[in-house]
Design a protein around this motif. Structure first.
Motif, PDB file in Angstrom:
ATOM      1  N   LYS A 239       0.931  -1.342   0.017  1.00 13.96           N
ATOM      2  CA  LYS A 239      -0.277  -0.058   0.028  1.00 13.96           C
ATOM      3  C   LYS A 239       0.914   1.227   0.165  1.00 13.96           C
ATOM      4  O   LYS A 239       2.203   1.125   0.306  1.00 13.96           O
ATOM      5  N   ALA A 255      -1.052   1.195  -8.033  1.00 11.43           N
ATOM      6  CA  ALA A 255      -2.281   0.295  -8.722  1.00 11.43           C
ATOM      7  C   ALA A 255      -1.533  -0.514  -9.683  1.00 11.43           C
ATOM      8  O   ALA A 255      -2.004  -1.795  -9.695  1.00 11.43           O
ATOM      9  N   THR A 281      -7.879  -0.838  -6.784  1.00 14.39           N
ATOM     10  CA  THR A 281      -7.076  -0.349  -5.638  1.00 14.39           C
ATOM     11  C   THR A 281      -7.917   0.632  -4.806  1.00 14.39           C
ATOM     12  O   THR A 281      -8.565   1.489  -5.209  1.00 14.39           O
TER      13      THR A 281
END
Ligand code: DI6
Ligand code: FE
Length: 403
Positions: A239, A255, A281
């Motif tokens: 992330k 992404a 995402t």
């Protein structure tokens, strides 16, 4: 152990109930066995075998899934009230950071603290987040910036769930800031500290996901990619703190690498929105940091909504840019500052927050999912976003037990 809740107004957040998005069940009941929900529906339809269970009458109170705070930095030493005062005397966030304040002052205090001291402080913050209805909290490292100190923080984060009725997901964020001894050598920091600390922490079972701060005052896309490569080799999800202060195209890269979420996103462009929509995402929106930094650039909420990108909300609880521990307050900020709807706000701290953490067993109330619930002094879910600063929580249910 079984538990029956009756006379509840349930916002199940499940498509099985109604079409309003809340999954509302007006005169509802929930049956839990062990740590799982086994039945949910209108009380009048409660199946015979459950009639005899000892029930708890909720007096019509609102029940939601336990809230999920999918982005926090609650393990740190000291506080930054002095910096708060400095900003009020005219300094901006970037000036504070470049003057050696900001994240680095918390790093000094965190390195000096023992594990026991860090745990005690983190538990206080976790208690406050739980008092706002949370049953899942994501906790990041990032204030150690040496291999030993990052692992120390991750160990503390992992221990929170041994002491409290809450589920904790632990995220490695050694790539949070470049420490002074690596000034101008971010790539070396990634090679010599971020990646080795990831390997060391992973070997101890301390890492559920890997994050980085992609920003002009932190790490550029190319350096984050090196770390993400190491995460992928370990099979860990990634992330990214992206586009908080400028548009470096971090969200596009994240992404494309299948990131669970890209977080902050005030400066996200149309290419970022499109890439996130394509990859699935989650956009983690953090109004606490926007508010604290008195940011004026709004995240592109309307574009994310139009593109069908799921939007989660979180406290971003940290000593510098978001000293906030209340998800209901964050829901209010999301509605008032960003014009998100109360439905989007509740989805943001339930189903979409679960997805931002890669969890499929929570965020909705449905048979087979975790029995983690929040019971509120409220009758309609919009009340959660509408009130400012009230402690509307009545009780939490964690793993099928009232706590
Ligand atoms: N973005 C933020 O807003 C926080 N971290 C990050 O990557 C700030 C953390 C701090 O100032 O201590
Ligand atoms: Fe953050």
């Amino acid at each position: 152990m079984s538990l029956l809740l009756t006379n509840a107004t349930i916002a199940s957040m499940s498509e099985n109930h109604g079409t309003d998005g809340y999954g509302l069940i007006p005169d509802g009941a929930v049956v839990m066995e062990g740590a799982e929900v086994v039945w949910i529906g209108p009380q009048a339809e409660l199946p015979g075998p459950y009639d005899d269970l000892p029930g708890v009458d909720l007096g019509g109170r609102l029940v939601t899934p336990g809230l999920i705070d999918c982005h926090t930095h609650i393990v740190f030493g000291g506080d930054r009230a002095a910096e708060f005062e400095m900003r009020l005397n005219g300094a901006c966030y970037e000036q504070v950071a470049r003057a050696g304040g900001g994240i680095l002052s918390t790093v000094t205090a965190t390195r000096a603290a023992s594990e026991a001291e860090l745990l005690e402080a983190a538990l206080t913050r976790a208690d406050q987040i739980m008092a706002g209805g949370a049953t899942v909290i994501e906790v990041k490292s990032g204030y150690g910036l040496t291999v030993l100190d990052e692992v120390k923080i991750l160990r503390v984060a992992r221990r929170i769930a041994d002491h409290r009725a809450v589920r904790v997901l632990v995220t490695h964020l050694a790539a949070h800031a470049v420490p002074p001894d690596y000034k101008g050598r971010g790539a070396a920091y990634i090679d010599e500290v971020a990646v080795p600390s990831l390997h060391a922490a992973h070997a101890e079972g301390l890492v559920d996901a890997v994050d980085a701060f992609c920003e002009g005052i932190a790490f550029p896309v190319a350096e984050v990619e090196v770390l993400f490569h190491a995460a992928k080799a370990l099979g860990l999800p990634v992330k990214l703190h992206a586009e908080q202060l400028s548009d470096l195209k971090g969200a596009v890269m994240a992404a494309e690498r299948g990131a669970l979420s890209a977080d902050h996103l005030e400066y996200l462009g149309a290419d970022g929105v499109a890439a996130m929509a394509l990859a699935g995402t989650v956009a983690v929106i953090l109004p606490g940091a926007f508010y604290t930094l008195r940011e004026t650039q709004m995240p592109p909420i309307a574009d994310l909504r139009a593109a069908g990108v799921p939007m989660a909300l979180a406290t971003d609880c940290n000593p510098g840019s978001s000293p906030v521990t209340s998800l209901p307050l964050i829901m209010n900020m999301a509605c008032t500052l960003f014009r998100m709807t109360p439905l989007e706000a509740l989805q943001g701290v339930t189903i979409h927050a679960a997805r931002a953490l890669g969890l499929t067993d929570c965020g909705r109330i449905a048979p087979g999912l975790r029995a983690d619930l929040a019971v509120w002094e409220a009758r309609h879910p919009a009340e959660l976003s509408y009130r400012i600063g009230a402690t509307a929580l009545h009780k939490r249910v964690f793993g099928g037990r009232l706590v």
